[in-house]
Scaffold this active site. Sequence first.
Site, PDB file in Angstrom:
ATOM      1  N   HIS A  60     -31.757 -17.489  11.047  1.00 48.22           N
ATOM      2  CA  HIS A  60     -32.972 -18.295  10.912  1.00 48.22           C
ATOM      3  C   HIS A  60     -33.932 -18.079  12.091  1.00 48.22           C
ATOM      4  O   HIS A  60     -33.756 -18.682  13.139  1.00 48.22           O
ATOM      5  CB  HIS A  60     -32.601 -19.777  10.823  1.00 48.22           C
ATOM      6  CG  HIS A  60     -31.910 -20.115   9.542  1.00 48.22           C
ATOM      7  ND1 HIS A  60     -32.578 -20.507   8.414  1.00 48.22           N
ATOM      8  CD2 HIS A  60     -30.590 -20.075   9.209  1.00 48.22           C
ATOM      9  CE1 HIS A  60     -31.720 -20.719   7.439  1.00 48.22           C
ATOM     10  NE2 HIS A  60     -30.502 -20.456   7.884  1.00 48.22           N
TER      11      HIS A  60
ATOM     12  N   GLU B 271     -36.860 -19.218  12.371  1.00 47.65           N
ATOM     13  CA  GLU B 271     -37.719 -20.403  12.553  1.00 47.65           C
ATOM     14  C   GLU B 271     -37.111 -21.442  13.490  1.00 47.65           C
ATOM     15  O   GLU B 271     -37.801 -22.353  13.959  1.00 47.65           O
ATOM     16  CB  GLU B 271     -38.021 -21.047  11.182  1.00 47.65           C
ATOM     17  CG  GLU B 271     -36.846 -21.723  10.469  1.00 47.65           C
ATOM     18  CD  GLU B 271     -35.946 -20.769   9.683  1.00 47.65           C
ATOM     19  OE1 GLU B 271     -35.981 -19.559   9.955  1.00 47.65           O
ATOM     20  OE2 GLU B 271     -35.188 -21.239   8.829  1.00 47.65           O
TER      21      GLU B 271
ATOM     22  N   ASP C  63     -53.255 -41.608  11.918  1.00 48.08           N
ATOM     23  CA  ASP C  63     -53.744 -40.866  10.747  1.00 48.08           C
ATOM     24  C   ASP C  63     -55.059 -41.435  10.209  1.00 48.08           C
ATOM     25  O   ASP C  63     -56.017 -40.694   9.986  1.00 48.08           O
ATOM     26  CB  ASP C  63     -52.687 -40.856   9.632  1.00 48.08           C
ATOM     27  CG  ASP C  63     -51.352 -40.347  10.140  1.00 48.08           C
ATOM     28  OD1 ASP C  63     -51.362 -39.619  11.151  1.00 48.08           O
ATOM     29  OD2 ASP C  63     -50.312 -40.677   9.552  1.00 48.08           O
TER      30      ASP C  63
ATOM     31  N   LYS D 128     -48.115 -33.821  11.083  1.00 47.09           N
ATOM     32  CA  LYS D 128     -48.482 -34.856  12.060  1.00 47.09           C
ATOM     33  C   LYS D 128     -49.012 -34.266  13.385  1.00 47.09           C
ATOM     34  O   LYS D 128     -50.015 -34.724  13.920  1.00 47.09           O
ATOM     35  CB  LYS D 128     -47.251 -35.726  12.348  1.00 47.09           C
ATOM     36  CG  LYS D 128     -47.521 -36.925  13.196  1.00 47.09           C
ATOM     37  CD  LYS D 128     -47.849 -38.102  12.337  1.00 47.09           C
ATOM     38  CE  LYS D 128     -48.220 -39.319  13.120  1.00 47.09           C
ATOM     39  NZ  LYS D 128     -48.572 -40.425  12.230  1.00 47.09           N
TER      40      LYS D 128
ATOM     41  N   GLY E 236     -31.299 -21.838   1.738  1.00 50.69           N
ATOM     42  CA  GLY E 236     -30.966 -22.910   0.795  1.00 50.69           C
ATOM     43  C   GLY E 236     -29.470 -23.112   0.724  1.00 50.69           C
ATOM     44  O   GLY E 236     -28.704 -22.243   1.174  1.00 50.69           O
TER      45      GLY E 236
ATOM     46  N   CYS F 234     -31.932 -15.930   5.025  1.00 46.67           N
ATOM     47  CA  CYS F 234     -30.634 -16.500   4.634  1.00 46.67           C
ATOM     48  C   CYS F 234     -30.441 -16.420   3.107  1.00 46.67           C
ATOM     49  O   CYS F 234     -30.318 -15.328   2.568  1.00 46.67           O
ATOM     50  CB  CYS F 234     -30.513 -17.927   5.177  1.00 46.67           C
ATOM     51  SG  CYS F 234     -28.818 -18.524   5.158  1.00 46.67           S
ATOM     52  N   TYR F 235     -30.466 -17.547   2.398  1.00 44.00           N
ATOM     53  CA  TYR F 235     -30.324 -17.477   0.937  1.00 44.00           C
ATOM     54  C   TYR F 235     -31.402 -16.575   0.346  1.00 44.00           C
ATOM     55  O   TYR F 235     -31.153 -15.840  -0.612  1.00 44.00           O
ATOM     56  CB  TYR F 235     -30.421 -18.887   0.343  1.00 44.00           C
ATOM     57  CG  TYR F 235     -30.260 -18.919  -1.162  1.00 44.00           C
ATOM     58  CD1 TYR F 235     -29.005 -18.847  -1.736  1.00 44.00           C
ATOM     59  CD2 TYR F 235     -31.375 -19.017  -2.000  1.00 44.00           C
ATOM     60  CE1 TYR F 235     -28.854 -18.861  -3.130  1.00 44.00           C
ATOM     61  CE2 TYR F 235     -31.242 -19.029  -3.375  1.00 44.00           C
ATOM     62  CZ  TYR F 235     -29.974 -18.963  -3.933  1.00 44.00           C
ATOM     63  OH  TYR F 235     -29.824 -18.966  -5.301  1.00 44.00           O
TER      64      TYR F 235
END
Length: 523
Positions: A174, A176, A233, A379, A56, A87-88
Amino acid sequence: MSKHQLVVILDYGSQYTQLITRRVRELGIYSKILPGDVSIARIEELAPKAVILSGGPSSVYDEDAPVLPKRFLEYQKAKQVPVLGICYGMQLLAQSLGGKVKKAPVREYGRMEVMPAGISGLFPKGSSAFQAWMSHGDETSEAPAGFEVVARSQSGSFAAMENPNQKIYGLQFHPEVTHTVGGIQILENFLVNLSGIKPDWNMESILEEQVQAIREKVGPKAAVLCALSGGVDSAVAAVLLHKAVGDRLHCFFVDHGLLRHKEQERVMEMFRTQLHLPVTCLDHSERFLKLLEGVTDPEKKRKIIGAEFIQSFEIAAESIAEKVGHLPEFLVQGTLYPDVIESSPGHKHSMTIKSHHNVGGLPANLRFQLIEPLRELFKDEVRELGKTLGVPQDFLSRHPFPGPGLAVRIIGDITREKLDILRQVDEIFISSLKTSGLYHQIWQAFAVFLPVRTVGVQGDGRTHDHVVALRAVTSSDGMTADWFPLPYPFLAEVSNQICNSVRGVSRVVYDVTSKPPATIEWE
Ligand code: XMP
């Protein structure tokens, strides 16, 4: 989705929070984002198998810095739920557990080398230094009692800490982000090896559960109305609903007169012959175009079209009632997960740029109950589900098309003549992208009709004709986008073709603006 083992991601406002969730799902594990200050009762109710704290933009010393949910540490200790702070999230853990966080002497941003120190279940055995993505101004300077520092960055600061007995882990970088080499492996080690989660999230199981859930919700008699937009969708939602309730699903395709060249025919054909799903086409173009006459304001166009869609749903509902003897009780919406993520400090949008989201776009007094079978999915997961359901690949990989259609691609007022010109130009552009193999490298491409005339010369005569713009962008979710560098010979060929074959157009321009500062659509 309650049958799946769940990982909760607490959001502290990182730009990567959704990415963490997607990475966890890529590992075959169901994950859900909750606000960083969610109540402990909500966490207890969901009973996650692990919790990840996101990064964050705040410093733990900011006056209103986000903190852990109240009684989170007591809950964690009692239930022994594994926790990973990123991280944060790591700094928050360090500070809350009695360690120290301080301003970093050098702000670490970008690729950094990280060196594992000692043995940790987070890193593969015997792992050596690797590249990791950092983005932080503060750092943990003293680990809490009982914690060991298990990796350092090239500048010597703490890159990872852990207390395996207490099942608490922290990463300053990070995992990710794809720039972190082996990041996904670190997440897998945390979730599978250290938290003992067995991956059980896959399209077959989602499909089975959704069909079951829809059947329970709709019951044995009710009718369901589904409005198809021609996009991925609503098509995937319709096929899913059809599998669950069969011919009690009534699909409609509303032609608002703002569709692309042969769009109505293409969509109807695909549903009939490839998906074997009956669709009724409602040609309401007269009504929409009449109401839009002379309207130039983009938001007004959207509001009119939105309201008229509701009118079309009502007309569709009446026709179902005539056929089956009662009104449909349910309306299908193709709402996706990014639209419904519970909001958090970092995700509050203060301004409406364009009023185009499904969520909240329907009137409060709507007489249908909503069914939103995709509201837990991203998506790319919807595309995968579509594939599992047999939706043709070329349809699933179509570029997105906005609900208000060509109305937001004709700058200024809309006329049939302008629509006709824009359709021809768009068709030349899109089919050229397809034949040249560029279509799938691009996230979205289209033509725009501009409200100016310029001087040209054709044959031996002077012309004073319209200008069209071409736009092609790459993006992952439409939130940001880069303009696509189409090759010059391609642009030259398309421009030539447009000016030679579309009457009324004598100039073609290419849009070289990214988002931000522009948006993808021109209105
Ligand atoms: P913008 O123009 O906001 O577009 O950068 C981001 C993505 O959203 C689509 N878009 C819409 N979709 N109704 C929709 O269903 C709308 O009113 C609308 N406006 C923009 C746009 O095509 C792009 O994919």
